[in-house]
Design an enzyme around this catalytic site. Structure first.
Site, mmCIF file in Angstrom:
data_model
loop_
_atom_site.group_PDB
_atom_site.id
_atom_site.type_symbol
_atom_site.label_atom_id
_atom_site.label_comp_id
_atom_site.label_asym_id
_atom_site.label_seq_id
_atom_site.Cartn_x
_atom_site.Cartn_y
_atom_site.Cartn_z
ATOM 1 N N SER A 67 0.841 -1.197 0.000
ATOM 2 C CA SER A 67 0.000 0.000 0.000
ATOM 3 C C SER A 67 0.875 1.245 0.000
ATOM 4 C CB SER A 67 -0.927 0.013 1.234
ATOM 5 O OG SER A 67 -0.156 0.070 2.428
ATOM 6 N N GLY A 68 0.232 2.397 -0.184
ATOM 7 C CA GLY A 68 0.906 3.673 -0.029
ATOM 8 C C GLY A 68 2.076 3.891 -0.961
ATOM 9 N N LYS A 114 2.149 -10.307 5.132
ATOM 10 C CA LYS A 114 1.112 -11.324 4.921
ATOM 11 C C LYS A 114 1.050 -11.845 3.486
ATOM 12 C CE LYS A 114 -1.774 -9.446 8.630
ATOM 13 N NZ LYS A 114 -3.110 -8.891 9.000
ATOM 14 N N ASP A 170 9.194 -10.028 7.117
ATOM 15 C CA ASP A 170 9.139 -9.286 8.372
ATOM 16 C C ASP A 170 10.527 -8.693 8.579
ATOM 17 O OD1 ASP A 170 9.090 -8.322 10.954
ATOM 18 O OD2 ASP A 170 8.480 -10.207 11.894
ATOM 19 N N SER A 200 13.469 8.140 3.962
ATOM 20 C CA SER A 200 13.599 8.986 5.139
ATOM 21 C C SER A 200 12.345 9.839 5.246
ATOM 22 C CB SER A 200 14.872 9.832 5.030
ATOM 23 O OG SER A 200 15.027 10.664 6.160
ATOM 24 N N SER A 204 14.120 8.128 14.643
ATOM 25 C CA SER A 204 14.453 6.973 13.802
ATOM 26 C C SER A 204 14.859 7.434 12.408
ATOM 27 C CB SER A 204 13.268 5.997 13.734
ATOM 28 O OG SER A 204 12.227 6.456 12.886
ATOM 29 N N LYS A 205 14.198 8.466 11.886
ATOM 30 C CA LYS A 205 14.549 8.974 10.560
ATOM 31 C C LYS A 205 15.861 9.758 10.585
ATOM 32 C CE LYS A 205 11.159 7.116 8.388
ATOM 33 N NZ LYS A 205 11.401 5.984 7.440
#
Length: 283
Positions: free
Chosen positions: A16-17, A39, A55, A133, A150-151
């Protein structure tokens, strides 16, 4: 830009996205594309994109997906590290365990994938790792500290590794989107200990985030920037993507820190009375 010879792209978080859009844009540019999601059924074909289960927080899963692509196609020319999660809430409201979830996906998942493909890219003396990022990778965002940090880590890791591998024909590049019209807010890790003192700021941020998702750039816009990073003859280290991203990047570099700081507080409606701590005065 279309590729001249068949090349192989692997896109994480492609269901997605931005990841889905990037996979299709790369396919249209002439790449053979493998997409991943947690999945996915191994080998299922979704409109020309071969999906594999992955994962990114699991070492064995990462090794297995890279091995599968190599067995099927013999090489990996482009890795797009897109899988990620967000965060919402004041830092004090989230547990360290929740912060670790964000970092395990956004930072260590990206590092796992990069480490898995680099030996093969070095051996073929070519390849590009494109790390997703964010404008949050170089600018602060209150009530999103885990995600933003985190970025920031992704930015530092990518720039450093790029220097290590560039002489071996491999590049590590950054795409830095601003607001994008995706379901990003659906995968946000929210603090498990909400505190009344942060409620107003948290709600202001969440409203701003929701508006950004509605009015942000179409994922296809970001996907085209990813293809540019994958195909540019002379790639840049950083690719701002989407309306406003380039402007914010420029302002961060050129505007005095105190003015930039004030603007961040204004946007987030954090312009209350100045506390003694802000002035460096002990109470």
């Amino acid at each position: 830009m279309a590729v001249e010879t068949e090349q192989i792209a692997l896109v994480t978080g492609a269901s997605s996205g931005i990841g889905e859009a990037a996979a299709h844009e790369l396919l249209d540019a002439g790449f053979t594309v493998y997409g991943t999601s947690r999945k996915a059924a191994a080998g299922e074909n979704r409109n020309g994109i071969v999906f594999l289960p992955l994962d990114v927080t699991n070492d064995e899963s990462v090794a297995a997906v890279v091995r599968e692509v190599l067995e099927r196609s013999g090489r990996i020319d482009v890795l797009v590290n897109n899988a990620g999660v967000g965060s919402s809430g004041a830092s004090e409201e989230s547990s360290v365990a929740q912060d670790q979830i964000v970092f395990d996906v956004n930072v260590f998942g990206l590092i796992r994938m990069t480490k898995a493909v680099l030996p093969h890219m070095r051996a073929q003396e070519s390849g590009r790792v494109i790390n997703m990022s964010s404008v949050g990778g170089f600018a602060p965002q209150p009530f999103m500290a885990s995600y933003v940090s985190s970025k920031h880590a992704v930015e530092g890791y990518s720039e450093s590794v790029d220097h290590e591998v560039r002489e071996h024909g491999v590049r590590v590049l950054l795409v830095e989107p601003f607001n994008t019209s995706t379901a990003f807010d659906a995968s946000v890790v929210r603090g498990d200990n909400p505190l009344p003192i942060y409620e107003r700021g948290r709600h202001t941020f969440e409203d701003t985030l929701a508006d950004g998702m509605k009015t942000g750039a179409d994922p296809a816009v970001i996907a085209k920037v990813i293809v540019a990073a994958a195909t540019d003859p002379k790639p840049k280290l950083r690719y701002p993507a989407g309306s406003g991203a380039g402007r914010i990047s420029m302002l961060r570099r050129l505007v005095p820190a105190r003015i930039f700081d004030k603007q961040i507080r204004k946007i987030n409606q954090l312009n209350g009375p100045v506390k003694a701590a802000e002035e460096g005065v002990r109470p």
